[in-house]
Design an enzyme around this catalytic site. Structure first.
Site, PDB file in Angstrom:
ATOM      1  N   TRP A  60      62.011  62.071  43.504  1.00  6.52           N
ATOM      2  CA  TRP A  60      61.579  62.232  42.103  1.00  6.52           C
ATOM      3  C   TRP A  60      62.753  62.536  41.189  1.00  6.52           C
ATOM      4  CZ3 TRP A  60      56.929  60.576  40.900  1.00  6.52           C
ATOM      5  CH2 TRP A  60      55.884  60.674  41.821  1.00  6.52           C
ATOM      6  N   ASP A  71      67.701  53.640  54.335  1.00  7.84           N
ATOM      7  CA  ASP A  71      68.696  54.200  53.411  1.00  7.84           C
ATOM      8  C   ASP A  71      69.743  53.148  53.060  1.00  7.84           C
ATOM      9  OD1 ASP A  71      69.925  56.086  51.872  1.00  7.84           O
ATOM     10  OD2 ASP A  71      70.884  57.153  53.527  1.00  7.84           O
ATOM     11  N   GLY A  72      70.317  53.293  51.870  1.00  5.92           N
ATOM     12  CA  GLY A  72      71.451  52.445  51.484  1.00  5.92           C
ATOM     13  C   GLY A  72      71.108  51.318  50.532  1.00  5.92           C
ATOM     14  N   LEU A  90      48.932  47.067  64.969  1.00  5.69           N
ATOM     15  CA  LEU A  90      50.043  47.946  64.575  1.00  5.69           C
ATOM     16  C   LEU A  90      49.551  48.947  63.537  1.00  5.69           C
ATOM     17  CD1 LEU A  90      53.286  48.383  64.428  1.00  5.69           C
ATOM     18  CD2 LEU A  90      53.078  47.068  62.336  1.00  5.69           C
ATOM     19  N   HIS A 108      66.424  47.798  46.107  1.00  6.84           N
ATOM     20  CA  HIS A 108      65.056  48.126  46.546  1.00  6.84           C
ATOM     21  C   HIS A 108      64.221  46.854  46.728  1.00  6.84           C
ATOM     22  CE1 HIS A 108      66.073  52.237  45.969  1.00  6.84           C
ATOM     23  NE2 HIS A 108      66.048  52.215  44.650  1.00  6.84           N
ATOM     24  N   ARG A 131      65.448  61.038  40.885  1.00  2.27           N
ATOM     25  CA  ARG A 131      66.166  59.830  40.434  1.00  2.27           C
ATOM     26  C   ARG A 131      65.777  59.454  39.003  1.00  2.27           C
ATOM     27  NH1 ARG A 131      67.019  56.093  45.631  1.00  2.27           N
ATOM     28  NH2 ARG A 131      67.715  57.793  46.930  1.00  2.27           N
ATOM     29  N   ARG A 157      70.687  48.989  40.998  1.00  2.00           N
ATOM     30  CA  ARG A 157      70.127  49.628  42.213  1.00  2.00           C
ATOM     31  C   ARG A 157      68.765  49.048  42.570  1.00  2.00           C
ATOM     32  NH1 ARG A 157      71.796  54.382  44.014  1.00  2.00           N
ATOM     33  NH2 ARG A 157      69.685  54.936  44.612  1.00  2.00           N
TER      34      ARG A 157
HETATM   35  C1  FPP Z   1      66.870  54.347  50.214  1.00  2.00           C
HETATM   36  O1  FPP Z   1      67.958  53.741  49.560  1.00  2.00           O
HETATM   37  C2  FPP Z   1      65.578  53.726  49.974  1.00  2.00           C
HETATM   38  C3  FPP Z   1      64.527  54.300  49.342  1.00  2.00           C
HETATM   39  C4  FPP Z   1      64.576  55.645  48.726  1.00  2.00           C
HETATM   40  C5  FPP Z   1      63.238  53.643  49.162  1.00  2.00           C
HETATM   41  C6  FPP Z   1      62.814  52.570  50.126  1.00  2.00           C
HETATM   42  C7  FPP Z   1      61.927  51.661  49.396  1.00  2.00           C
HETATM   43  C8  FPP Z   1      61.836  50.330  49.560  1.00  2.00           C
HETATM   44  C9  FPP Z   1      62.541  49.588  50.592  1.00  2.00           C
HETATM   45  C10 FPP Z   1      60.975  49.594  48.574  1.00  2.00           C
HETATM   46  C11 FPP Z   1      59.693  49.058  48.998  1.00  2.00           C
HETATM   47  C12 FPP Z   1      58.889  49.832  49.978  1.00  2.00           C
HETATM   48  C13 FPP Z   1      57.767  49.361  50.575  1.00  2.00           C
HETATM   49  C14 FPP Z   1      57.098  50.205  51.614  1.00  2.00           C
HETATM   50  C15 FPP Z   1      57.214  48.028  50.276  1.00  2.00           C
HETATM   51  P1  FPP Z   1      68.755  54.593  48.474  1.00  2.00           P
HETATM   52  O2  FPP Z   1      68.254  54.201  47.135  1.00  2.00           O
HETATM   53  O3  FPP Z   1      68.654  56.043  48.809  1.00  2.00           O
HETATM   54  O4  FPP Z   1      70.220  54.071  48.691  1.00  2.00           O
HETATM   55  P2  FPP Z   1      71.594  54.850  48.422  1.00  2.00           P
HETATM   56  O5  FPP Z   1      71.600  56.034  49.358  1.00  2.00           O
HETATM   57  O6  FPP Z   1      72.623  53.844  48.756  1.00  2.00           O
HETATM   58  O7  FPP Z   1      71.591  55.247  46.988  1.00  2.00           O
END
Ligand code: FPP
Length: 260
Positions: free
Chosen positions: A85, A36-37, A147, A53, A87, A49
């Protein structure tokens, strides 16, 4: 030092000090992470944003490698929830694209390192090109033993439980009086995996967000303020050190010999 950690951990670094505090024979078998974050990490830097990611996917790589080197057997990552979804379309498309790119680029790394990929969630609703990649890499890695990387995609914990109940109700030959926790677990998406010993959540939120609701009944929960793109081997090692300081009693007293 553990042989697999040489060259990966710099002698004298903070990571090195953390590894020295670890009892490598008592590591969790299964670590699950709510990443998260990413968005807040990007906002803090005045970046889109999507950049959060992108950097977050580097954390994914480093955490997978660290777990593998430590010989942790299962790592489950909450990569896309059913709620995601909602978003903006462009952000959703980027998340799927990053995953597709990861699978296309890293498949050889998964094979070479004996990693097994597994997906939990409602795969049917995932974009076709991503789904194809997932199926391909799952098939390619299915016999690997090192793993197991479990990706929770289009996943919801309550849905998983409802699906399990539906499938149990379809079993014409089951005597419902024989249904117990063990048997129920076999109808969950995670039937082949042990429950997580340790659940990590980044970005300081104190929620489980519909993640592995059944499976985390006895998991230790570790929360850090660090945003996911900044979560690297140091933070993972800190979580493991703290985990080992905790006593897991599973409802029993400690020490168990104190039973009258
Ligand atoms: C949360 O941050 C993160 C996600 C919803 C997605 C996680 C995805 C990745 C790290 C991308 C790649 C994944 C793989 C498996 C290669 P947020 O967007 O909810 O952050 P916020 O709460 O600060 O808005």
């Amino acid at each position: 030092m553990f042989k697999d950690l040489e060259d990966f951990i710099k002698p004298g670094s903070e990571e090195d000090l953390l590894v020295k505090q670890l009892d490598l024979s008592r590591l969790p078998r299964h670590v699950a992470i709510i990443m998260d974050g990413n968005g807040r990490w990007a906002k803090k830097r005045k970046l889109p944003r999507i950049e959060g990611h992108r950097v977050g996917s580097k954390s994914v790589r480093e955490v997978i490698e660290t777990c593998a080197r430590l010989r942790i057997e299962f790592l489950t990552l909450y990569a896309f929830s059913k709620e995601n979804w909602k978003r903006p379309k462009k952000e959703v498309a980027t998340l799927w694209r990053l995953l597709e790119e990861y699978l296309k680029k890293e498949d050889k790394v998964l094979v070479k390192n004996q990693f097994r990929l597994k997906v939990i969630g409602e795969i049917g609703d995932i974009p076709l090109s991503v789904r194809k990649e997932l199926v391909r890499v799952e098939e390619l890695t299915k016999n690997n033993k090192r793993l197991t990387l479990v990706l929770a995609l289009n996943y919801g914990g309550r849905d998983e439980i409802v699906d399990a109940v539906k499938n149990i109700l379809k079993e014409k030959d089951m005597d419902i009086n024989t249904l117990d926790e063990d048997k129920f677990s076999r109808y969950l998406y995670t039937a082949q995996f042990p429950d997580p010993d340790l659940l990590i959540r980044t970005s300081g939120e104190f929620r489980v967000s519909n993640f592995l609701l059944w499976q985390i009944a006895y998991s230790e929960i570790w929360i850090t303020e660090v945003f996911w793109p900044d979560f690297r081997k140091k933070q993972l090692l800190q979580a493991l050190v703290d985990y080992q300081k905790r006593e897991r009693r599973f409802g029993d007293i400690h020490p168990p010999e104190d039973h009258a």
